[in-house]
Enzyme design. Sequence first.
Site, PDB file in Angstrom:
ATOM      1  N   GLU A   9       0.810  -1.224   0.000  1.00 44.94           N
ATOM      2  CA  GLU A   9       0.000   0.000   0.000  1.00 44.94           C
ATOM      3  C   GLU A   9       0.842   1.273   0.000  1.00 44.94           C
ATOM      4  OE1 GLU A   9      -4.039   0.421   1.945  1.00 44.94           O
ATOM      5  OE2 GLU A   9      -2.717   1.184   3.516  1.00 44.94           O
TER       6      GLU A   9
ATOM      7  N   LYS B 263       0.710   4.872   1.270  1.00 45.87           N
ATOM      8  CA  LYS B 263       0.000   5.699   2.256  1.00 45.87           C
ATOM      9  C   LYS B 263       1.026   6.609   2.917  1.00 45.87           C
ATOM     10  CE  LYS B 263      -1.413   3.654   6.067  1.00 45.87           C
ATOM     11  NZ  LYS B 263      -2.219   2.868   7.031  1.00 45.87           N
TER      12      LYS B 263
ATOM     13  N   LYS C  57      -8.559   2.531  -2.249  1.00 48.13           N
ATOM     14  CA  LYS C  57      -8.963   2.440  -0.851  1.00 48.13           C
ATOM     15  C   LYS C  57      -9.435   3.801  -0.359  1.00 48.13           C
ATOM     16  CE  LYS C  57      -7.359   0.235   3.395  1.00 48.13           C
ATOM     17  NZ  LYS C  57      -6.162  -0.099   4.186  1.00 48.13           N
TER      18      LYS C  57
ATOM     19  N   GLU D 166     -14.763  -5.131   3.908  1.00 45.38           N
ATOM     20  CA  GLU D 166     -13.894  -5.088   5.081  1.00 45.38           C
ATOM     21  C   GLU D 166     -14.728  -5.149   6.356  1.00 45.38           C
ATOM     22  OE1 GLU D 166     -10.415  -2.266   5.390  1.00 45.38           O
ATOM     23  OE2 GLU D 166     -11.738  -1.359   6.901  1.00 45.38           O
TER      24      GLU D 166
ATOM     25  N   ASN E 280      -9.943  -6.436   9.124  1.00 43.93           N
ATOM     26  CA  ASN E 280      -9.048  -5.350   9.510  1.00 43.93           C
ATOM     27  C   ASN E 280      -8.829  -5.382  11.022  1.00 43.93           C
ATOM     28  OD1 ASN E 280      -7.629  -2.947   9.847  1.00 43.93           O
ATOM     29  ND2 ASN E 280      -8.837  -1.866   8.315  1.00 43.93           N
TER      30      ASN E 280
ATOM     31  N   GLU F  18      -5.670  -7.309   7.172  1.00 47.17           N
ATOM     32  CA  GLU F  18      -5.259  -5.906   7.050  1.00 47.17           C
ATOM     33  C   GLU F  18      -4.846  -5.342   8.406  1.00 47.17           C
ATOM     34  OE1 GLU F  18      -8.278  -3.518   4.968  1.00 47.17           O
ATOM     35  OE2 GLU F  18      -9.330  -5.398   4.627  1.00 47.17           O
ATOM     36  N   SER F  19      -3.850  -4.486   8.388  1.00 45.66           N
ATOM     37  CA  SER F  19      -3.366  -3.703   9.534  1.00 45.66           C
ATOM     38  C   SER F  19      -2.583  -4.539  10.557  1.00 45.66           C
ATOM     39  CB  SER F  19      -4.517  -2.990  10.264  1.00 45.66           C
ATOM     40  OG  SER F  19      -5.158  -2.073   9.405  1.00 45.66           O
TER      41      SER F  19
END
Length: 262
Positions: free
Chosen positions: A54, A56, A118, A167, A187, A217-218
């Site tokens: 990603e 970001k 996203k 998500e 997530n 995710e995360s």
Amino acid sequence: MNLLENILSNKKKEISYNKEYYPVKKLEKSILFKRKNISLVQSLKQSNTGIIAEFKSKSPSKGIINNVSSLEEVIDGYRHSGACGISILTDFNFFSGSNDNVKKSRSLIKETIPILRKDFIISEYQIIESKSIGADIVLLIAEILSKEKIKNLSKLAKDIGLEVILEIHHEYELDKITDNLDIIGINNRDLRTFIVKRATCLSLSSKIPSNYVKIAESGINDIDFVLELRKYGFKGFLIGEYFMKKKNPGKFCKKFIKSLLK
């Protein structure tokens, strides 16, 4: 007003502005609107690592993550890293993202890697917009959408050739799983507090219907955690901050992927 409510309030204003200056008819005339999408599902199924890298540069919880590496440097690095997908934040007010970042990335990587747009998608307009800027996949967040809205947005996305990730963050959101979804993303980050609890993925994984590809995710910042998640049936691993806080995100991503292949 909590942070999530603030984000959504700003998002509604942003959509209203964009609709006026970039109407749907104009979006549908985009050259990118006519392209055939690249499947993230197929990319994940064929990948030995499942890494979705990603871009970001900023987040509400961390502030500035990386304001040194350019989009071009990072995306080119991700392209050569072996990542099976690239995720790009497009929210400007809270993540310093932009739709142009998706367009530029599509131009850089051509038709080699699928791109996930996203954002906090709450409107049909944003689905059309995602297609027009060159995205292949959109993310729908269960926490901010009703089941009916998820159904409508995902159907529109599929109708115009986009894949859809739903998500989820909590077990009660499993009831919002509906038709026209391709991937379920779990997530670990709570969207109201932005606190990461890595156990979220592990506790919810077995509750996802087996016909969906699962991504985590995360909070994914080490090889061992990825290997553990694989045992729970995860095919994809979305990693942003861990790569982006490095001096050379693309190079570090490549090193991470190589380690997974050992």
